[in-house]
Design an enzyme around this catalytic site. Structure first.
Site, mmCIF file in Angstrom:
data_model
loop_
_atom_site.group_PDB
_atom_site.id
_atom_site.type_symbol
_atom_site.label_atom_id
_atom_site.label_comp_id
_atom_site.label_asym_id
_atom_site.label_seq_id
_atom_site.Cartn_x
_atom_site.Cartn_y
_atom_site.Cartn_z
ATOM 1 N N GLY A 216 0.825 -1.208 0.000
ATOM 2 C CA GLY A 216 0.000 0.000 0.000
ATOM 3 C C GLY A 216 0.860 1.261 0.000
ATOM 4 O O GLY A 216 0.529 2.254 -0.653
ATOM 5 N N ASP A 217 1.978 1.219 0.712
ATOM 6 C CA ASP A 217 2.886 2.385 0.753
ATOM 7 C C ASP A 217 3.534 2.581 -0.621
ATOM 8 O O ASP A 217 3.705 3.722 -1.080
ATOM 9 C CB ASP A 217 3.976 2.183 1.816
ATOM 10 C CG ASP A 217 3.379 1.898 3.186
ATOM 11 O OD1 ASP A 217 2.271 2.393 3.453
ATOM 12 O OD2 ASP A 217 4.015 1.178 3.975
HETATM 13 P P1 ADP Z 1 -2.243 -2.165 1.845
HETATM 14 O O1 ADP Z 1 -0.808 -2.614 1.943
HETATM 15 O O2 ADP Z 1 -2.458 -0.730 2.170
HETATM 16 O O3 ADP Z 1 -3.219 -3.103 2.532
HETATM 17 P P2 ADP Z 1 -2.957 -3.482 -0.656
HETATM 18 O O4 ADP Z 1 -2.686 -4.793 0.009
HETATM 19 O O5 ADP Z 1 -4.315 -3.264 -1.213
HETATM 20 O O6 ADP Z 1 -2.592 -2.237 0.279
HETATM 21 O O7 ADP Z 1 -1.868 -3.351 -1.829
HETATM 22 C C1 ADP Z 1 -1.700 -2.215 -2.633
HETATM 23 C C2 ADP Z 1 -1.542 -2.630 -4.084
HETATM 24 O O8 ADP Z 1 -0.407 -3.517 -4.218
HETATM 25 C C3 ADP Z 1 -2.726 -3.390 -4.667
HETATM 26 O O9 ADP Z 1 -3.706 -2.501 -5.157
HETATM 27 C C4 ADP Z 1 -2.039 -4.216 -5.768
HETATM 28 O O10 ADP Z 1 -1.806 -3.420 -6.913
HETATM 29 C C5 ADP Z 1 -0.684 -4.552 -5.149
HETATM 30 N N1 ADP Z 1 -0.759 -5.845 -4.412
HETATM 31 C C6 ADP Z 1 -0.833 -6.028 -3.078
HETATM 32 N N2 ADP Z 1 -0.939 -7.340 -2.764
HETATM 33 C C7 ADP Z 1 -0.915 -8.007 -3.932
HETATM 34 C C8 ADP Z 1 -1.000 -9.388 -4.304
HETATM 35 N N3 ADP Z 1 -1.140 -10.359 -3.386
HETATM 36 N N4 ADP Z 1 -0.954 -9.700 -5.630
HETATM 37 C C9 ADP Z 1 -0.829 -8.731 -6.554
HETATM 38 N N5 ADP Z 1 -0.750 -7.414 -6.267
HETATM 39 C C10 ADP Z 1 -0.803 -7.050 -4.990
#
Ligand code: ADP
Length: 308
Positions: free
Chosen positions: A251-252
């Site tokens: 997310g960062d």
């Molecule tokens: P946070 O870390 O704030 O919870 P996310 O997990 O939604 O944010 O991750 C941010 C972005 O990173 C997602 O929108 C996606 O593009 C990418 N991402 C995160 N986890 C995955 C994953 N398991 N597979 C593919 N892309 C990912």
């Protein structure tokens, strides 16, 4: 210049152990210590993107000095306000496929330090083109402190990535951030109910009055990509399946990508693609806040942005 704000940074320590034994000695061979906190993750990604970036926030004591050294080593410019409290340690014990975390709450900020920071921040913000605020507020600061910062730096665009009461407090005030990036869990926390990954429901939710006046809302959905609203346009971001190594900090990385793209004045499609590519690149690496940009274009070309 991009200014990144980390109000509650930490030294993040990881202790990998084959087995974690309670009430006895555990010896750790490969200790990893890094300057942590969501805003510093954003900063590191921006640096790798070759953006001109300055990191700021509050820092104190011996561990505060360690954070500065870590940033100096990676040639990241910084201008933190020194505080009397001690910057915190956050410990992750990695054992038997599990992660046990010990998180210090960190220093308590005095009223004088809070007003000194607003002044310090105002000067830095005047030199910035765009500013990111990431993570929790340390104890002692009022819950509307991000709103106070938004007042101080207006009309500079702010990308805000925080959750809970600090985010709710911002949404109640008149001065709005340019972009917020809740993940699905944070969005559910704001609404007080879970949200389905359904286009009509997401459109309705992001049109609720609590979000009025926020130009960009990007709901990140881990492996399911993202859903976004820019003014009155809605977008679904579909990403390819990737091999995930460590999604902590994705997310960062997304916030860094979105911020740099907005600063560069890119199209909606390019802003959303860049944000997601960086999140994915972070998820593909073991080290949080590290991306292999050699794979940037391959992923960029596989992302689909659909206006709906
Ligand atoms: P946070 O870390 O704030 O919870 P996310 O997990 O939604 O944010 O991750 C941010 C972005 O990173 C997602 O929108 C996606 O593009 C990418 N991402 C995160 N986890 C995955 C994953 N398991 N597979 C593919 N892309 C990912």
């Amino acid at each position: 210049m991009i200014l990144t704000i980390t109000m509650n940074p930490s030294i993040d320590i990881s202790y990998p152990l084959e087995t974690f034994k309670l009430d006895t000695v555990n010896r750790v061979k490969e200790v990893r210590k890094t300057a942590g906190g969501k805003g510093l993750n954003v900063t590191r990604i921006l640096k790798q993107l070759d953006a001109e970036v300055i990191a700021s926030g509050l820092i104190g004591g011996f561990l505060g000095e360690e954070i500065k050294k870590d940033l100096d080593q990676t040639r990241i410019a910084h201008d933190f306000l020194p505080i009397s409290g001690e910057t915190r340690n956050c410990i992750a014990i990695l054992h038997e496929g599990q992660q046990t975390e010990i998180l210090e709450s960190g220093p308590v900020i005095s009223e004088e330090e809070a007003s000194a920071f607003l002044e310090h921040f105002g000067k830095l913000a005047a030199k910035a083109d765009i500013i990111s605020f990431s993570g929790s507020l340390p104890e002692g600061l009022p819950i509307d402190f991000y709103s106070q910062m938004l007042q101080v730096c207006q009309p500079k665009p702010v990308v805000l990535d925080c959750s809970g009461a600090a985010l709710t407090a911002v949404l109640k005030e008149d001065v709005k951030p340019k972009l917020i990036k809740p993940n699905t869990e944070e969005l559910a926390g704001l609404l007080g109910r879970s949200v389905l990954n359904d286009v009509e429901e997401l459109k309705a939710v992001l049109s609720e009055p609590m979000f009025t006046g926020i130009e960009w809302i990007v709901v990140s959905m881990g492996g399911d990509g993202a859903f976004a609203k820019h003014f009155d346009k809605f977008y679904r971001v579909t990403i390819p399946k990737i091999e995930v190594v460590n999604p902590v900090g994705s997310g960062d990385a997304t916030v860094a990508g979105l911020t740099a793209a907005i600063e560069a004045g890119l199209s909606d499609e390019a802003v959303l693609k860049q944000g997601n590519v960086l999140g994915m690149l972070n998820a593909q690496e073991a080290t949080t806040g590290h991306v292999n940009l050699a794979n940037y274009q391959i992923l960029f070309d596989q992302i689909n942005i659909e206006e709906i």
